[in-house]
Design a protein around this motif. Structure first.
Motif, PDB file in Angstrom:
ATOM      1  N   GLN A  48       0.826  -1.210   0.000  1.00 24.43           N
ATOM      2  CA  GLN A  48       0.000   0.000   0.000  1.00 24.43           C
ATOM      3  C   GLN A  48       0.858   1.256   0.000  1.00 24.43           C
ATOM      4  O   GLN A  48       0.588   2.196  -0.729  1.00 24.43           O
ATOM      5  CB  GLN A  48      -0.948   0.016   1.201  1.00 24.43           C
ATOM      6  CG  GLN A  48      -1.942  -1.133   1.225  1.00 24.43           C
ATOM      7  CD  GLN A  48      -2.861  -1.136   0.026  1.00 24.43           C
ATOM      8  OE1 GLN A  48      -2.495  -1.583  -1.052  1.00 24.43           O
ATOM      9  NE2 GLN A  48      -4.060  -0.625   0.206  1.00 24.43           N
ATOM     10  N   ALA A  49       1.883   1.281   0.834  1.00 28.55           N
ATOM     11  CA  ALA A  49       2.767   2.444   0.914  1.00 28.55           C
ATOM     12  C   ALA A  49       3.903   2.361  -0.115  1.00 28.55           C
ATOM     13  O   ALA A  49       4.668   3.311  -0.257  1.00 28.55           O
ATOM     14  CB  ALA A  49       3.339   2.565   2.322  1.00 28.55           C
ATOM     15  N   ALA A  50       4.008   1.249  -0.815  1.00 22.40           N
ATOM     16  CA  ALA A  50       4.981   1.027  -1.890  1.00 22.40           C
ATOM     17  C   ALA A  50       6.431   1.196  -1.422  1.00 22.40           C
ATOM     18  O   ALA A  50       7.198   1.962  -1.979  1.00 22.40           O
ATOM     19  CB  ALA A  50       4.685   1.923  -3.090  1.00 22.40           C
ATOM     20  N   TRP A  51       6.800   0.435  -0.363  1.00 20.17           N
ATOM     21  CA  TRP A  51       8.184   0.451   0.099  1.00 20.17           C
ATOM     22  C   TRP A  51       8.647  -0.960   0.418  1.00 20.17           C
ATOM     23  O   TRP A  51       7.824  -1.862   0.620  1.00 20.17           O
ATOM     24  CB  TRP A  51       8.392   1.387   1.291  1.00 20.17           C
ATOM     25  CG  TRP A  51       7.642   1.041   2.553  1.00 20.17           C
ATOM     26  CD1 TRP A  51       6.477   1.609   2.965  1.00 20.17           C
ATOM     27  CD2 TRP A  51       7.988   0.073   3.557  1.00 20.17           C
ATOM     28  NE1 TRP A  51       6.080   1.045   4.157  1.00 20.17           N
ATOM     29  CE2 TRP A  51       6.998   0.105   4.543  1.00 20.17           C
ATOM     30  CE3 TRP A  51       9.047  -0.805   3.711  1.00 20.17           C
ATOM     31  CZ2 TRP A  51       7.018  -0.717   5.672  1.00 20.17           C
ATOM     32  CZ3 TRP A  51       9.081  -1.636   4.827  1.00 20.17           C
ATOM     33  CH2 TRP A  51       8.077  -1.583   5.790  1.00 20.17           C
ATOM     34  N   LEU A  52       9.973  -1.128   0.436  1.00 19.24           N
ATOM     35  CA  LEU A  52      10.587  -2.414   0.741  1.00 19.24           C
ATOM     36  C   LEU A  52      11.916  -2.144   1.441  1.00 19.24           C
ATOM     37  O   LEU A  52      12.639  -1.223   1.069  1.00 19.24           O
ATOM     38  CB  LEU A  52      10.818  -3.207  -0.553  1.00 19.24           C
ATOM     39  CG  LEU A  52      11.359  -4.620  -0.408  1.00 19.24           C
ATOM     40  CD1 LEU A  52      10.683  -5.553  -1.402  1.00 19.24           C
ATOM     41  CD2 LEU A  52      12.856  -4.670  -0.596  1.00 19.24           C
ATOM     42  N   LYS A  53      12.226  -2.960   2.439  1.00 20.52           N
ATOM     43  CA  LYS A  53      13.473  -2.828   3.192  1.00 20.52           C
ATOM     44  C   LYS A  53      14.244  -4.140   3.101  1.00 20.52           C
ATOM     45  O   LYS A  53      13.683  -5.213   3.342  1.00 20.52           O
ATOM     46  CB  LYS A  53      13.174  -2.477   4.647  1.00 20.52           C
ATOM     47  CG  LYS A  53      14.412  -2.262   5.481  1.00 20.52           C
ATOM     48  CD  LYS A  53      14.157  -1.568   6.815  1.00 20.52           C
ATOM     49  CE  LYS A  53      13.253  -2.290   7.730  1.00 20.52           C
ATOM     50  NZ  LYS A  53      13.257  -1.756   9.110  1.00 20.52           N
ATOM     51  N   ALA A  54      15.530  -4.037   2.745  1.00 29.18           N
ATOM     52  CA  ALA A  54      16.394  -5.217   2.626  1.00 29.18           C
ATOM     53  C   ALA A  54      17.698  -4.982   3.377  1.00 29.18           C
ATOM     54  O   ALA A  54      18.070  -3.848   3.671  1.00 29.18           O
ATOM     55  CB  ALA A  54      16.677  -5.515   1.162  1.00 29.18           C
ATOM     56  N   ARG A  55      18.373  -6.079   3.661  1.00 27.00           N
ATOM     57  CA  ARG A  55      19.633  -6.030   4.412  1.00 27.00           C
ATOM     58  C   ARG A  55      20.684  -6.827   3.660  1.00 27.00           C
ATOM     59  O   ARG A  55      20.392  -7.900   3.130  1.00 27.00           O
ATOM     60  CB  ARG A  55      19.396  -6.620   5.798  1.00 27.00           C
ATOM     61  CG  ARG A  55      20.592  -6.614   6.701  1.00 27.00           C
ATOM     62  CD  ARG A  55      20.170  -7.013   8.077  1.00 27.00           C
ATOM     63  NE  ARG A  55      20.290  -8.451   8.209  1.00 27.00           N
ATOM     64  CZ  ARG A  55      20.698  -9.064   9.309  1.00 27.00           C
ATOM     65  NH1 ARG A  55      20.968  -8.363  10.386  1.00 27.00           N
ATOM     66  NH2 ARG A  55      20.780 -10.359   9.353  1.00 27.00           N
ATOM     67  N   PHE A  56      21.919  -6.290   3.648  1.00 23.43           N
ATOM     68  CA  PHE A  56      23.027  -6.950   2.972  1.00 23.43           C
ATOM     69  C   PHE A  56      24.253  -6.928   3.879  1.00 23.43           C
ATOM     70  O   PHE A  56      24.567  -5.891   4.469  1.00 23.43           O
ATOM     71  CB  PHE A  56      23.381  -6.215   1.663  1.00 23.43           C
ATOM     72  CG  PHE A  56      22.253  -6.230   0.671  1.00 23.43           C
ATOM     73  CD1 PHE A  56      22.156  -7.228  -0.284  1.00 23.43           C
ATOM     74  CD2 PHE A  56      21.278  -5.242   0.712  1.00 23.43           C
ATOM     75  CE1 PHE A  56      21.101  -7.240  -1.192  1.00 23.43           C
ATOM     76  CE2 PHE A  56      20.222  -5.255  -0.182  1.00 23.43           C
ATOM     77  CZ  PHE A  56      20.126  -6.250  -1.135  1.00 23.43           C
ATOM     78  N   PRO A  57      24.970  -8.049   3.971  1.00 19.16           N
ATOM     79  CA  PRO A  57      26.203  -8.055   4.773  1.00 19.16           C
ATOM     80  C   PRO A  57      27.313  -7.316   4.018  1.00 19.16           C
ATOM     81  O   PRO A  57      27.285  -7.216   2.789  1.00 19.16           O
ATOM     82  CB  PRO A  57      26.532  -9.544   4.904  1.00 19.16           C
ATOM     83  CG  PRO A  57      25.953 -10.156   3.676  1.00 19.16           C
ATOM     84  CD  PRO A  57      24.697  -9.359   3.375  1.00 19.16           C
ATOM     85  N   ILE A  58      28.261  -6.810   4.764  1.00 13.92           N
ATOM     86  CA  ILE A  58      29.441  -6.180   4.172  1.00 13.92           C
ATOM     87  C   ILE A  58      30.520  -7.252   4.165  1.00 13.92           C
ATOM     88  O   ILE A  58      31.171  -7.506   5.186  1.00 13.92           O
ATOM     89  CB  ILE A  58      29.860  -4.934   4.978  1.00 13.92           C
ATOM     90  CG1 ILE A  58      28.691  -3.953   5.053  1.00 13.92           C
ATOM     91  CG2 ILE A  58      31.087  -4.279   4.341  1.00 13.92           C
ATOM     92  CD1 ILE A  58      28.837  -2.908   6.139  1.00 13.92           C
TER      93      ILE A  58
END
Length: 154
Positions: A48-58
């Motif tokens: 609905q708010a059109a967002w996505l959160k992802a995580r990546f290791p360094i």
């Protein structure tokens, strides 16, 4: 715990994509090999708010000679967050232009980066998106703006 949540979020995303694309989803690779190679994790999303959160290791392989995360790897993490969001909120599309502004170096001791992507607008065959890259503690590390081109109608 984070990993279990990421697995659930990926399964939820695949189910939404299955409803959206039907059997056409079989022609796609979800998650794409580059997302898996970068050990990305979908943490949360909101259609609905059109967002996505992802995580990546360094990872050590992402480092430049100064032992900081290579700018291109940061850009890849951003693109690997914008991509899944764009699949959820628009017909099939590709990145046409991406612009990044780096704010702070990213060192391995940060552990991971968090990328928050959001759709800004979509008109005709264009999709405008933005992203922020932050440390796990919330420090702003980079911002990005992207223009995607819708390749086909749904």
């Amino acid at each position: 715990m984070e990993s279990q949540n990421a697995t659930m979020q990926m399964e939820k995303m695949i189910e939404i994509l299955r409803q959206k694309y039907g059997s056409r989803l079989d022609d796609f690779i979800i998650p794409p090999p580059v997302f898996t190679l970068m050990q990305g994790e979908i943490l949360a999303f909101d259609l609905q708010a059109a967002w996505l959160k992802a995580r990546f290791p360094i990872l050590p392989g992402y480092l430049n000679p100064y032992q900081l995360m290579q700018g291109g790897m940061i850009a890849a993490a951003v693109d690997n967050t914008l991509g899944p969001l764009s699949m959820l909120v628009a017909p099939p599309n590709v990145t046409r232009r991406i612009e990044l502004k780096y704010s702070s170096p990213i060192s391995p001791d940060m552990g991971h980066i968090i990328v928050f992507a959001q759709r800004l607008s979509g008109e005709g065959r264009e999709l405008l998106l933005k992203a922020e890259v932050r440390s796990e503690r919330g420090k702003l590390l980079a911002r990005a703006w992207a223009r995607h081109w819708i390749t086909a109608s749904e």
